[in-house]
Design an enzyme around this catalytic site. Structure first.
Site, short mmCIF file in Angstrom:
data_model
loop_
_atom_site.label_atom_id
_atom_site.label_comp_id
_atom_site.label_asym_id
_atom_site.label_seq_id
_atom_site.Cartn_x
_atom_site.Cartn_y
_atom_site.Cartn_z
N LYS A 174 50.94 -81.77 55.28
CA LYS A 174 49.49 -81.84 55.25
C LYS A 174 48.90 -80.40 55.62
O LYS A 174 49.76 -79.65 56.23
CB LYS A 174 48.98 -83.06 55.98
CG LYS A 174 49.32 -82.80 57.32
CD LYS A 174 49.02 -84.14 58.31
CE LYS A 174 49.49 -84.03 59.78
NZ LYS A 174 49.23 -85.35 60.63
N ARG A 184 43.18 -95.28 65.94
CA ARG A 184 42.68 -94.43 64.65
C ARG A 184 42.72 -94.72 63.71
O ARG A 184 41.40 -95.21 63.05
CB ARG A 184 43.80 -93.02 65.12
CG ARG A 184 42.97 -91.81 64.76
CD ARG A 184 43.90 -90.55 64.89
NE ARG A 184 45.19 -90.56 64.16
CZ ARG A 184 45.92 -89.66 63.95
NH1 ARG A 184 45.62 -88.37 64.64
NH2 ARG A 184 46.91 -89.66 63.44
N TYR A 217 34.13 -56.01 74.29
CA TYR A 217 32.93 -56.74 74.21
C TYR A 217 32.53 -57.37 75.68
O TYR A 217 33.42 -57.92 76.16
CB TYR A 217 32.82 -57.98 73.30
CG TYR A 217 32.29 -57.54 71.80
CD1 TYR A 217 31.04 -56.76 71.40
CD2 TYR A 217 33.04 -57.95 70.67
CE1 TYR A 217 30.82 -56.40 70.10
CE2 TYR A 217 32.90 -57.44 69.38
CZ TYR A 217 31.56 -56.78 69.41
OH TYR A 217 31.18 -56.57 68.01
N MET A 276 36.30 -60.16 66.40
CA MET A 276 36.42 -60.69 64.86
C MET A 276 37.56 -60.13 64.20
O MET A 276 38.32 -60.88 63.60
CB MET A 276 35.28 -60.62 64.36
CG MET A 276 35.26 -61.55 62.70
SD MET A 276 33.73 -61.26 61.80
CE MET A 276 32.64 -62.16 62.63
C1 LIG Z 1 50.47 -85.27 61.22
C2 LIG Z 1 51.13 -86.62 61.08
C3 LIG Z 1 52.53 -86.65 61.50
C4 LIG Z 1 53.48 -85.26 61.72
O1 LIG Z 1 53.20 -85.10 63.19
P1 LIG Z 1 53.88 -83.80 63.79
O2 LIG Z 1 53.61 -83.98 65.33
O3 LIG Z 1 53.59 -82.63 63.43
O4 LIG Z 1 55.32 -84.18 63.81
C5 LIG Z 1 53.33 -87.63 61.40
N1 LIG Z 1 52.67 -88.74 61.00
C6 LIG Z 1 51.22 -88.98 60.86
C7 LIG Z 1 50.54 -90.23 60.74
C8 LIG Z 1 50.55 -87.88 61.00
O5 LIG Z 1 49.43 -87.72 60.87
#
Ligand SMILES: *Cc1c(COP(=O)(O)O)cnc(C)c1O
Length: 377
Positions: free
Chosen positions: A44, A143, A269, A317
């Site tokens: 992702k 969640r 800055y 920046m």
């Molecule tokens: C992002 C995610 C993972 C991967 O997690 P890492 O900590 O990067 O290994 C696995 N399962 C779910 C549901 C996630 O959202």
């Protein structure tokens, strides 16, 4: 010359190098520590900012066949990269209006509540050869997922679950990066009980998945059938007790100007920093617009010719200033300073900015000159 050729000649920008051979080594390292579970890859957020289009095909070439993305848009891009033989799960599930996208591109939703399972089942009933799905059980994170409290009612609906094509049941750990945290065992045991309850509802069986990268390090009873690492594959440490494997991302940036500072001269800055004694500074083409977080200013560092060069003052920046007094011979315009990589640990930079390696990696910006080492496939 084309625009792309001309852009390749622009040297005054940061350079992000992605080492695919290192990602492949990390996949093998996770296989070796996953107690026989299949290692799927969480890709992702553009493979945590490193480029799903290069990272995912390499992992596929290394034999990885199961991939996880956050949403269907990422799933579509991944399907385009990998072709028909990859299993692609979409963590965020499916909302009304997305059914045709999932069906046409064989994306498998991770179903997160009972209404979603029912809607997906209706979609599936009308399709030929619809893709399978995963069921997400929330075992304590609150969640996403069917709440553990609702799981017994779901287990009584075997027909619904089979029609939904559930072949994977998963949950996600809230505290896997803290091995001593009591919630890890609670989640594991809740998940075990729910899997047992579901087994008669799904007589053809299903696979079980609980562990992200940190979860793998918790041991065999967390690895189950399939693990879903992300950060560990990308060379990040998944937690204080799990050291990083091979470095995948290296961020370097060129010095634009070197200057002599006299005792008391302010830098940057807000004049928040003043030279102590005579120092040599280098102003470097890297800033928060590149994802090099401003909060990392006072405690971060770069590495020039093997020498640590502390950041002076605030990160702006497009620029950051470092103290190169101890690397005077190497300090000249054009010389590259490493800010993330084998010498400048991702975790150090994250800690300097009071954040996580995850946030730093996923935030690295499009202005970086991206280079790929190793074959993508
Ligand atoms: C992002 C995610 C993972 C991967 O997690 P890492 O900590 O990067 O290994 C696995 N399962 C779910 C549901 C996630 O959202």
């Amino acid at each position: 010359m084309s625009l792309a050729d001309d852009i390749a000649h622009v040297l005054t920008r940061p350079r992000l190098t992605i080492d695919l051979d290192a990602a492949a080594r990390n996949l093998r390292a996770y296989r070796a520590r996953s107690h026989g579970a299949e290692v799927g890859a969480t890709v992702k957020a553009d493979a945590y900012g490193l480029g799903m289009d290069v990272v995912a095909p390499r992992l596929f070439a290394e034999g990885c066949r199961t991939f996880f993305v956050a949403n269907a848009e990422e799933g579509l891009r991944l399907r385009q990269c990998l072709g028909p033989d990859a299993m692609i799960y979409v963590y965020n599930g499916i909302l009304q209006g997305e059914a045709s996208v999932f069906l046409h591109h064989a994306l498998s939703p991770v179903l997160n509540d009972i209404a979603q399972i029912e809607a997906w089942t209706r979609t599936r009933d009308l399709a030929d050869a619809p893709p399978p799905a995963a069921l997400h059980i929330d075992t304590g994170m609150n969640r996403l997922g069917v709440s553990a409290r609702d799981a017994p009612a779901l287990a009584a609906r075997g027909d619904l679950l089979s029609r939904a094509g559930i072949t994977l049941v998963m949950s996600h750990l809230a505290c896997a990066d803290e091995p001593e945290h009591s919630l890890n065992a609670v989640q594991r045991d809740t998940f075990t009980a729910i899997r047992k309850a579901l087994s008669s509802a799904l007589p053809n069986g299903f696979r079980a998945s609980l562990a992200n990268s940190a979860g793998v390090h918790l041991g065999a009873d967390f690895c189950l059938d399939l693990v879903r690492p992300g950060i560990g594959l990308y060379g990040g440490s998944p937690g204080p007790d799990a050291p990083a494997d091979a470095v995948v991302a290296t961020l370097e940036a060129p010095i634009l100007q070197v200057r002599q500072l006299e005792d008391g001269d302010p830098v940057g800055y807000g004049a928040s920093c003043r030279a102590v004694g005579r120092r040599l500074s280098a102003t470097v083409a890297l800033g928060y617009a590149d994802g090099f977080l401003r909060a990392g200013g006072p405690h971060g560092y770069g590495v020039l010719a093997g020498v640590k060069t502390p950041i002076l003052g605030r990160i702006s920046m497009d620029l950051v200033t470092v103290d190169v007094t101890d690397a005077t011979d190497a300090a000249r315009p054009g010389a590259l300073i490493e800010f993330l990589g084998a010498q400048a640990a991702l975790e150090d930079a994250a800690q300097a900015a009071q954040t996580l390696n995850y946030e730093l990696l996923t935030g690295l910006g499009p202005r970086c000159d991206r280079r790929v080492l190793g074959a993508a496939a």
